[in-house]
Design an enzyme around this catalytic site. Structure first.
Site, mmCIF file in Angstrom:
data_model
loop_
_atom_site.group_PDB
_atom_site.id
_atom_site.type_symbol
_atom_site.label_atom_id
_atom_site.label_comp_id
_atom_site.label_asym_id
_atom_site.label_seq_id
_atom_site.Cartn_x
_atom_site.Cartn_y
_atom_site.Cartn_z
ATOM 1 C CD GLU A 194 -2.845 -1.146 2.291
ATOM 2 O OE1 GLU A 194 -2.817 -0.444 3.067
ATOM 3 O OE2 GLU A 194 -3.726 -2.001 2.005
ATOM 4 C CG HIS A 212 -6.154 -0.014 4.438
ATOM 5 N ND1 HIS A 212 -5.241 -0.540 4.683
ATOM 6 C CD2 HIS A 212 -6.861 -0.507 5.477
ATOM 7 C CE1 HIS A 212 -5.234 -1.453 5.852
ATOM 8 N NE2 HIS A 212 -6.361 -1.370 6.135
#
Length: 261
Positions: free
Chosen positions: A198, A217
């Protein structure tokens, strides 16, 4: 050398070297319950978005189009929701799905069938869940047993037209296999909130793919959840340092090496 405690204001601790912390006598704690509702609501929001094509319809309106027929959706009522992992978040999702009159089934190897039934959810094998589910939501932890558990083989065992939502951990899905299944029509759509790295790399197979909803997220990203987990983490550190009491310890073996009451 003076470090005694590490506390994360989230459930996941995959960015902490817990083995090294244990070797050094450092207690690692998390806050597993503080973001339960936030994550469950985000999961359900993604499920509704898949069912009713909300992101695509919104974008078409932004572009000045009126595509009612193109974005006709389906109802959640009467559909089977397969929940992989019936922890706090999985159970919260199940309760919301039951309010929508969905049938809720789960593959949860760490709870007894009797306990699962008491929560109003039907316990099933993974094979049965894959074969029966119209929607599959992932709420399993990231470990060797769950890595790429959604792969070409398990996707082949799913019902045609299944939709998959992952708000747990990015490593649970073989992204290339899921991308192929969406392109072929085997999987009708997916919603992804978490990624193996990420932010995801530009060549992540699911990015930009029609039929896939992406969020960065956001599962725990509500004002309420952030306050709750921050307070819980601070209280856990305070109690560990001042009272030598420990909550939600991820590496319990280390407690043999630290002071008690």
């Amino acid at each position: 050398p003076a470090l005694k405690v590490v506390a994360r204001a989230v459930a996941g601790v995959d960015n902490i070297d817990t083995a090294e912390a244990t070797a050094r006598g450092v207690v690692v704690m998390n806050t597993p319950g503080g973001n339960t509702i936030a994550a469950a609501e985000h999961t359900f929001g993604l499920m509704l978005s898949l069912a009713r094509h909300i992101p695509e319809a919104q974008q078409s309106m932004r572009e000045g189009r009126w595509d009612r027929k193109a974005y006709a959706g389906t109802e959640l009522k009467g559909k089977v929701l397969g929940i992989i992992g019936l922890g706090r978040i999985g159970h919260a999702v199940a309760k919301r799905a039951q309010a929508f009159e969905m049938t809720t089934i789960t593959y949860e190897p760490y709870r007894s069938p009797e306990e699962i039934r008491e929560l109003g959810v039907e316990p099933v094998t993974l094979e049965d869940l894959l074969a029966r589910s119209d929607y599959i939501v992932l709420h399993a932890p990231a470990n060797d047993a769950t890595k790429n558990m959604i792969n070409a083989e398990t996707i082949a065992a799913m019902k045609d037209g299944v939709r998959i939502i992952n708000t747990a951990r990015g490593t649970l899905i073989d992204a290339a296999a899921l991308a192929d299944a969406i392109k072929s029509g085997k999987v009708a759509g997916a919603a992804v909130d978490v990624y193996p790295v990420e932010p995801p790399a530009e060549d992540y197979p699911l990015l930009g793919l029609p039929g896939v909803i992406h969020t960065p997220h956001l599962g725990a990203s509500t004002a309420e959840a952030q306050i709750t987990v921050a307070v819980q983490a601070a209280e856990a550190v305070r109690d560990a340092l001042l009272k030598h009491t420990y909550a939600n310890v991820v590496n319990p073996d280390v407690l043999k090496m630290v002071p008690g009451d």
